[in-house]
Every structure is written in C-alpha cells, then in structure tokens.
Design a protein around this motif. Structure first.
Motif, short mmCIF file in Angstrom:
data_model
loop_
_atom_site.label_atom_id
_atom_site.label_comp_id
_atom_site.label_asym_id
_atom_site.label_seq_id
_atom_site.Cartn_x
_atom_site.Cartn_y
_atom_site.Cartn_z
N ALA A 359 0.99 -1.36 0.07
CA ALA A 359 -0.01 -0.02 -0.15
C ALA A 359 0.94 1.10 -0.06
O ALA A 359 0.68 2.17 -0.71
CB ALA A 359 -0.82 0.15 1.06
N GLY A 363 1.05 3.62 -3.08
CA GLY A 363 0.39 5.06 -2.93
C GLY A 363 1.58 6.28 -3.19
O GLY A 363 1.34 7.13 -3.67
N GLY A 367 1.12 8.54 -5.99
CA GLY A 367 0.78 9.88 -5.62
C GLY A 367 1.93 10.87 -6.17
O GLY A 367 1.60 12.11 -6.45
N MET B 1 -4.59 8.02 -6.51
CA MET B 1 -4.49 9.09 -5.36
C MET B 1 -5.18 8.65 -4.15
O MET B 1 -4.94 8.90 -3.08
CB MET B 1 -4.97 10.39 -5.91
CG MET B 1 -4.79 11.59 -5.33
SD MET B 1 -2.50 11.84 -5.12
CE MET B 1 -2.62 13.06 -3.89
N SER B 3 -6.28 5.95 -3.11
CA SER B 3 -5.85 4.78 -2.26
C SER B 3 -4.65 5.61 -1.46
O SER B 3 -4.40 4.95 -0.38
CB SER B 3 -5.54 3.57 -2.77
OG SER B 3 -4.12 4.00 -3.76
N PHE B 4 -3.93 6.45 -1.96
CA PHE B 4 -2.74 7.05 -1.51
C PHE B 4 -3.28 7.45 -0.03
O PHE B 4 -2.85 7.47 1.05
CB PHE B 4 -2.07 7.89 -2.36
CG PHE B 4 -0.97 8.48 -1.49
CD1 PHE B 4 0.06 7.92 -0.91
CD2 PHE B 4 -0.91 9.88 -1.52
CE1 PHE B 4 1.28 8.50 -0.48
CE2 PHE B 4 0.03 10.66 -0.94
CZ PHE B 4 1.05 9.87 -0.23
N SER B 7 -4.71 5.23 2.52
CA SER B 7 -3.39 4.14 3.14
C SER B 7 -2.70 5.08 4.15
O SER B 7 -2.50 4.87 5.23
CB SER B 7 -2.48 3.64 2.33
OG SER B 7 -1.72 4.58 1.39
#
Lengths: 567, 322
Positions: A359, A363, A367, B1, B3-4, B7
């Motif tokens: 994760a 991410g 991101g 984004m 999920s970022f 998390s």
C-alpha cells in the motif's frame, strides 16, 4: 475565472508562475541548501572544522576510494554491455528487436537489492544451480560476489539499460544518407563505424556514461547487500551504517559525507558537459530512415549470442531466487520432496508488513506521479512563455536533486523536516517525508520530457485561445494539457516504476508503519529470513514485469512517445 | 491518489486515534513476532498490536531519532538484551511495572524496580556446516589456525546479543581479549547480524560461526546442513526482555502484553517457537540439551553497560570494522 482580458490573463500567469516556482524551489532546492548549511556551520556559526574532521577520517577516505572504484568500473561494464547491444539493435537488421529491447529494460526496473539477492543465490558453495550441475565450489570457498568485483559486475548489469537507451536514441538520429555517402566514397565496414558512426554518437555516449556513473555512485542496494558482509563500505553504505548504528546524533557528520558524494556526482556531470561542448557535431537533414546494416551470415550467431546474454542476466538469477524461496530452510537443496510454499505463505499472507509496504509503495509511487504532473505541466508551460530570471536560474538547477545520490537527498530531507519551522511539529517518522523526498527526487524525470514537448508547441494556438477569451485555467486544460499529455504520461510511467521499487531514499526515511517494499526485502534478508525475502522479491519482479507488459500491450493505443522505452 | 490518501490516513490514524492499539518495537524474527502478536490478540480481543521489527541496534537508533524529533512511536519494547534496557531505565525512558507473573521467575531475570522483565533465554554458541571434517567443541577451536578465514560471527557494532557475547567472552578469565585478538588473526569475519552469520555457515561460504541457538537449531530441524554446539567453556546468553516506554500512550494495553508474555500461555508459545523459556519449570524445546546441562558463562549487565563503548571501540580496532 474572471481573467478574460488579455492583460488580466498575463497578470494571473505571472502570479501563477511565481506561486508554482516557489513550491518547486521549496521542494527541490531547499533541502540541498539546508544540507550545505549543516556541513559548513558549527552551532550556527560558519565553520569548516567538522568538514575537515570528517574528511580526515580513514573510513571516509577508504569509502570514497571504494565508491570511485565500484562506480567507475561498474560504469565501464555498463558501457561495454549497453553499447554493444545498442549498436547491434539500432544499426543492424536483427530480428525480434522489440522483444530484445523489452528484456533489456527489465534489469533497470528490478530493484538493485533484488538483483544482488538473486545473484548471490546462483553463485557460491550453496548454489542450488551449481550443485545440480555438480560444479559447486568447495565448502569454505568465498562467495565471489561479496567483493569489489562482485559489486562492479552487478552495478554494470543494473545500469546497462541507461547506456543502451541513451545511445540507441543517438544512433537512431544518424541519417541513412551519411553512411550511404561514406560507402559510396569507398569506406568499408569497420572504417564506417570508427570514422562515421562513432564520432556522431559520442555526445549521447558521453551523456549516458555520466548518468550511469552518477547512478552507480548513488546506488545503495548492491553495495549494501554485497559490501556490508565483506566489510567493504562505499559512501552511501557508510552513511547508512552510521545512521543505523547511532541515529540522528551523527546527522552533522553524515551530512558532510553526503556532500562529499554530491561533490563527486556534480564533478562527473560537469566533466561530461565539458566533453560534450567540445564535441559539437551537426547533423543535416531529417532522421526519417534509421540505419539497418545487413549482418548477412553473421545474423543468426549474433542473435543467438545476444539472447544467451539476456537469458543469463535475467533468467538465471530469477531461477536462483525462486529456488531459495521454495526450500524450507537456507542451505537445503531443491528437490521434489523439499519444495514448500511456507515462505510465500508467511510473507504474503501472514506478515502485515507486506500489505502495508505494498500500500505504501503503490500510494507513494502513484501519488508522486500525479502530484508531479499537477506541478510540472503548468510550470513548464509558464516558464516557456515567461522567461523570468528566477525561472532561468531554477531551470539550470532543477536536475540537482535527481543527479545527487538518494542518500544525499534523504539526509537533506531529514535535516529540513525533523523540526518544521515556527512549530513543534515534525514530518520525520511520517510517510510525508518519504513522499516529499520522492517529489524532489523525481521532479526532473517528469519536468524535462514535458518541457521538451512544450518547446515544440506553437504558441499561436494558445494565443488564439487567449484572444477569444479563454481563461488561464481553461487554456491549461483545453490546449496545453492535451498537447503535452504524451510526454507527461511517459514521465509518469517512469516515475511510477522507479518509485515503486525505490530503496535508497526510503531506507533512511522509513518508520513504523511507513515501510516500503524495498525496505521490507532488505530487512528480511538482513535478519536471516532469506526464504521470505526471496519470495517477496519474486513477487515484486513479477509485478514490475506485468506492469511493463501491460504498458507495452497498450502501447499501440497510446500516442507516440508515451512508452518511455519505445522512443 | 485516493488509495494513497486512504493508506496514509490509515497509517496516521493507526498510531493515535485508536485507543486500544499498542505499538511494539521488537527484534524477534518476523514470523515469531507475528505469532506472538496473534496469540496475544486471540487472548485479549479488542486490543490491536502494531509491530515493527529490526535489529536491536538499528531499532534503538531509530527510537533515539524519534525521541529527538519529539514523537516516539512504541508503547513497548521487546528486544535482545537487558543492557540496553538498563541504560534506558537509568535515563528515565522506561515506566516501572511490577508484573504479578514475576513471582515465577528467578530474581536475576527482571529489574527489581520493574523496568524490564526477561522473556526467554537465547544463548550464543558455535554453529558449523555438516560438510566440515572436524567438529569444533570449544570456543578455543575457532582460533585454530587450520580453519583460518572460514569463520563468521555477528558484529557487536550491529547486534545487541553479539555485544553481550563479546562482553561475556572477554570478561572470562581463560579467554579474555586475547581470544578476540586470536580470532581477528584467524581472519574471522565479523559483519552484520546473526542472520547473515547463519546464512554464511548454512551456505558453506564460512563453514564455522558463532550464532544464537534458535537460528541454528530450528533451521537444522527444517533441513539446513548445520549443527549447533554448546562449547565446553559454556555459552553467553541474552534474555529478550520486555519493557514499557515512559511515553507509552496505552499503558494499560502494554501491561496486558507484558503479563501475557510472562504468563503460562506466553511462555508455552516461547517453548513452541523453539526458544528456552525464562519462566521456572518450563523445560526446553526439542533439539536442546536439558536446561541444567547448559552451562551459562558469568555475565554482569551493569559492568557490560559501563564498558559497552570501550568494548565496541576495542573490537572495531581489532577487526578494522567501521
């Protein structure tokens, strides 16, 4: 949204440019500046005492020597391998080039610590592979990879794709007619190469060599996995060992070491620039038709040889990794009755750290890609339209965080963010410090391709949109973004794939709950859980290859230039 | 984004918002740490445990940095040695907790003030690859010139257990620093932790080594080509103590965890995982000699703490290690 008047649009552009520039400078240049300040001050006063102190330590000098030796010779290995493949793939009539290129890209996408882990498992006395073949070295024979030569060899393999890509791009730009003209004038095989092809490709070769050297210099995974057991420290592993053993009390000391690595990296790049400016050659004409020299009868043997090399550097170590992940304990040989999925089960299904790391890495990578598109697209466009002095200075410095080794950037980030100005808060120990470090690190990877694509963009279109009253936001959305989207997508793919496998930056910045995949593999192996480390490493290699294959599969639907390894 | 954000939000929330979560820093191997945590959560439903694993030395460096940054993460430590924890207790970084379970333990195995409690006995002995011709039986055998360059050991600069091993052996009258000088002259490799040492021996790269008992005995049971020897001079030992941080956010949960580790269930789990339990009258796991046949060498934690830095420096000088 009210900026419909031309002057108003211009003012809002200027404001937007300043705003994004400030953000970009804070992200990319502030950490480097903060690091510099730490190295040359002592309790707030300028002082070179600490620097002199650290530079005089024998461990510093030997690590510097080791770094130069491994990065230097590693680059040489990359150069030989990458250049040979680039010449053959770009200039001759080899078959199945696309498959070859795809396979050659894989080493770059596999994290260096996995490269090291996998190679150590096919060499040495316990190698399942060598045992099966009956040629395993005797007990007590040293693992040959735990040595400077081992580090050099693997650095060479890891980075050969960089040379391959840059050189191939240079070779493709050589027009057919130049070589044709040489041939008509009577130049034969070898002479064509040395007198025509080589001089024309020197600039791209020099550029590739410089990038490879700097990347090898900053590599952490390979010297950490191979050098630490052998007591052979390079500058990045020395920094890591000092920080891991003593914590932030040695920040000032390691910041000097970080500056030393940075200094060597910058020297490497400057040397290449010097070389490139002295080697100016101009090509006339279009590059419509790249070369395809016929290999004749040599074609099949050359093809077989190239594929053997590719299999050796890709498949063999993966086989070693797989074998180790399938046996119940280290040192057991792989047979039908010893195969077990226990390591896979434990690491993938029972360890919460694995899911957390997936994760986190996913991410952070996604991101960073998105955030960099948002920052870089408007910034590149505005900098192209309004060449202010600040923008020009920034343009010449923005490669710095990428050119500097990851360790340097991590130390800079800790110094900058351990105590946020004007508050008691800290970002150290949170995932945000890794995220910000990724933004700084990969800024240039996103910005440069976008900038290059916008340079080719005719300003008339934007002016037309402006004259009919399109707002700044509207023009960005409807004109600039669609035109530079392929370049941005290529940048995003590269940022994502590299960030997903990143170790050097996160090794120093991770904390409880913010482990990345690279960190988990490194720590598992470090604690003796080689089976679990191998199983997780195999998983990540598969994920990386599947991601690349998907991109390759859809490449026909993408506009030209989106897939980074097909340009 | 999205999920970022989810998390990261989760990670940020996990350490602060959920009241019944405890955070554990441990140097146990990953699989053991998971088993311990699972068993605790099964016995104490409603309390979640977040845990992080790393070598003792590295974990402490990380913790020091977190303390400096004003945000220490863990509620609990479960790490290799009492020496590190004694130092932390003296600095006021630990909370005293007198566990009711301590009555079943030898008084030497926990701090009288309740700052830390030992949970198991981990000895360091000799490991060798079964492919060698002569099996070593004493520490002295490792300095024999016939096996020059074939010995691996964990570095005291890296591992807490290795530092105590160094303090124990150099403190022994018959061995002393001369023994380490002989090892250095015999080109013993002292790099990394116990994991790397075991790997070197199991792979046959360095067929002889000093390593913690459970790594060798458990892997031997799984088929690794190694033997573990309790040398005739005796073995050094660490006791993997547990302690609660003075900055713990969930003291109650942390105390439950300590009681669980020291209680019958926790100690049976220790036995089951292949370690010698610290609690009285628990027996030993398969593959170990009877507890009374294991000769423990003399060791003084207070002295070891006082000498830790000089020992590291002397070692680094002898082995030329960084």
């Amino acid at each position: 949204m009210g900026a419909t008047h031309t002057d108003g649009g211009s003012r809002s552009e200027a404001r937007l440019l300043s705003a994004i520039l400030v953000v970009a400078i804070c992200l990319t240049l502030a950490p480097v500046l903060r690091l510099f300040v730490e190295g040359v001050t002592d309790e707030g006063r300028p002082s070179l005492a600490l620097m002199a102190d650290v530079l005089a330590q024998p461990s510093t000098l030997s690590a510097l020597k080791h770094s130069l030796v491994t990065a230097g010779f590693g680059t040489l290995v990359s150069l030989v391998l990458g250049a040979a493949f680039a010449f053959l793939v770009a200039l001759t009539d080899l078959r199945a080039k696309a498959a070859l290129v795809f396979c050659l890209m894989i080493p770059m996408m596999i994290p260096p610590q996995i490269t090291a882990l996998s190679w150590t498992q096919i060499m040495g006395p316990s190698s399942v592979l060598l045992k099966t073949l009956g040629i395993a070295p005797p007990l007590g024979a040293p693992q040959p990879l735990y040595s400077p030569q081992g580090i050099i060899f693997l650095l060479g393999i890891q980075h050969m794709s960089i040379i391959f890509l840059t050189l191939r791009a240079g070779l493709r730009a050589i027009p057919h007619d130049v070589v044709e003209a040489a041939r008509i004038s009577g130049a034969k095989g070898v002479r064509t190469w040395w007198q025509i092809v080589m001089p024309l490709t020197l600039p791209s070769l020099a550029a590739g060599t410089a990038i490879t050297f700097v990347t090898a210099l900053g590599n952490f995974g390979i010297p950490a996995m191979l050098g630490i057991p052998a007591g052979y420290a390079t500058l990045p592993t020395l920094v890591y060992q000092k920080l891991a053993g003593m914590g932030t009390t040695v920040l000032a000391e390691v910041s000097v070491l970080a500056m030393l690595i940075g200094g060597v990296a910058v020297a490497g790049i400057l040397l290449q620039r010097l070389f490139q400016t002295r080697q100016k050659l101009h090509l006339v004409g279009s590059t419509s038709q790249p070369l395809a020299l016929p290999l004749g009868a040599a074609r099949l043997p050359v093809e077989i040889f190239l594929w053997i090399v590719v299999l050796a550097i890709l498949v063999l170590p993966m086989f070693g990794l797989l074998a180790t992940s399938l046996v119940p304990a280290y040192g057991v040989s792989l047979r039908f009755d010893t195969v077990t999925l226990a390591s896979w089960h434990e690491v993938l299904l029972r360890q919460p750290v694995t899911a957390r790391a997936f994760a986190n890495s996913f991410g952070l990578a996604a991101g960073a890609s998105v955030a960099l598109i948002v920052i870089c697209l408007p910034l590149a466009w505005l900098m192209e339209r309004r060449k202010t002095r600040l923008a020009r200075v920034f343009d010449s410095l923005l490669d710095l965080p990428y050119a500097l080794p990851g360790v340097v950037l991590s130390i800079a980030m800790i110094l900058l963010l351990i105590k946020l100005p004007f508050t008691d808060a800290t970002l150290y120990g949170t995932i945000w410090i890794i995220f910000l470090a990724y933004l700084a690190r990969f800024f240039a990877v996103m910005f440069r391709p976008v900038q290059a694509s916008l340079k080719q963009f005719d300003p008339a279109m934007d002016e037309a949109a402006q004259s009919v009253g399109a707002s700044l936001y509207r023009r960005l959305r409807d004109v600039v973004f669609p035109l530079s989207a392929p370049a941005a997508a290529a940048g995003a793919i590269l940022v994502f794939l590299t960030a997903f496998n990143e170790l050097t930056v996160s090794a120093l910045l991770w904390s409880s709950g913010t482990e990345t995949l690279g960190v988990v593999i490194f720590n598992l192996d470090d604690s003796g859980e080689t089976g679990m480390a191998s199983a997780l490493a195999m998983t990540i290699v598969c994920v990386a290859i599947v991601l690349m294959a998907l991109i390759q599969l859809f490449s026909r639907r993408f506009p030209k230039g989106v897939v980074p390894w097909q340009t | 984004m999205k999920s970022f954000i989810t998390s990261t939000a989760f990670v940020l929330l996990a350490s602060t918002a959920m009241a019944d979560t405890i955070t554990l820093y441990t140097s146990q191997p990953n699989a053991d740490a998971q088993r311990t945590v699972d068993a605790f959560m099964a016995a104490n439903s409603g309390t979640e445990v977040d845990w992080v694993r790393d070598g003792t030395t590295k974990l402490m460096a990380r913790l020091r940095a977190e303390i400096e940054a004003g945000n220490p993460q863990p509620d609990l430590l479960l790490i290799a040695d009492t020496v590190t924890l004694e130092g932390m207790a003296q600095e006021g970084l630990l909370t005293a907790y007198k566990s009711p379970e301590a009555a079943a333990y030898d008084a030497a195995l926990y701090s009288a003030d309740g700052y830390y409690h030992s949970t198991k006995l981990i000895t360091t002995g000799i490991v060798y690859n079964t492919g060698v011709e002569t099996a070593p039986t004493s520490w002295g055998d490792l300095s024999d010139a016939s096996i020059k360059g074939q010995i691996a050991m964990p570095s005291p600069l890296y591992s807490g257990a290795a530092l105590i091993h160094l303090a124990t052996l150099t403190g022994d009258e018959a061995l002393g620093w001369d023994y380490y000088a002989n090892l250095a002259a015999n080109e013993a490799r002292a790099q990394g932790g116990n994991g790397g040492t075991f790997k070197a021996v199991a792979s046959g790269e360095k067929p002889y080594g000093m390593v913690v008992d459970f790594l060798a005995i458990r892997n031997k049971a799984d088929g690794s080509p190694v033997e573990f020897v309790f040398p005739k001079e005796g073995v050094s030992y660490v006791t993997e103590p547990v302690a609660i941080m003075s900055t713990a956010k969930n003291v109650e949960g942390a105390q439950k965890f300590v009681d669980f580790l020291l209680g019958d269930a926790g100690q049976n789990l220790v036995l089951d995982m292949g370690y010698i339990p610290a609690r009285d009258g628990m027996g030993v796991p398969e593959g170990f000699p009877a507890r009374e046949d294991i000769k423990l060498m003399a060791f003084d934690p207070a002295e070891a703490l006082a000498n830790a830095e000089t020992n590291k420096a002397k070692f680094a000088e002898l082995f030329g290690a960084e």
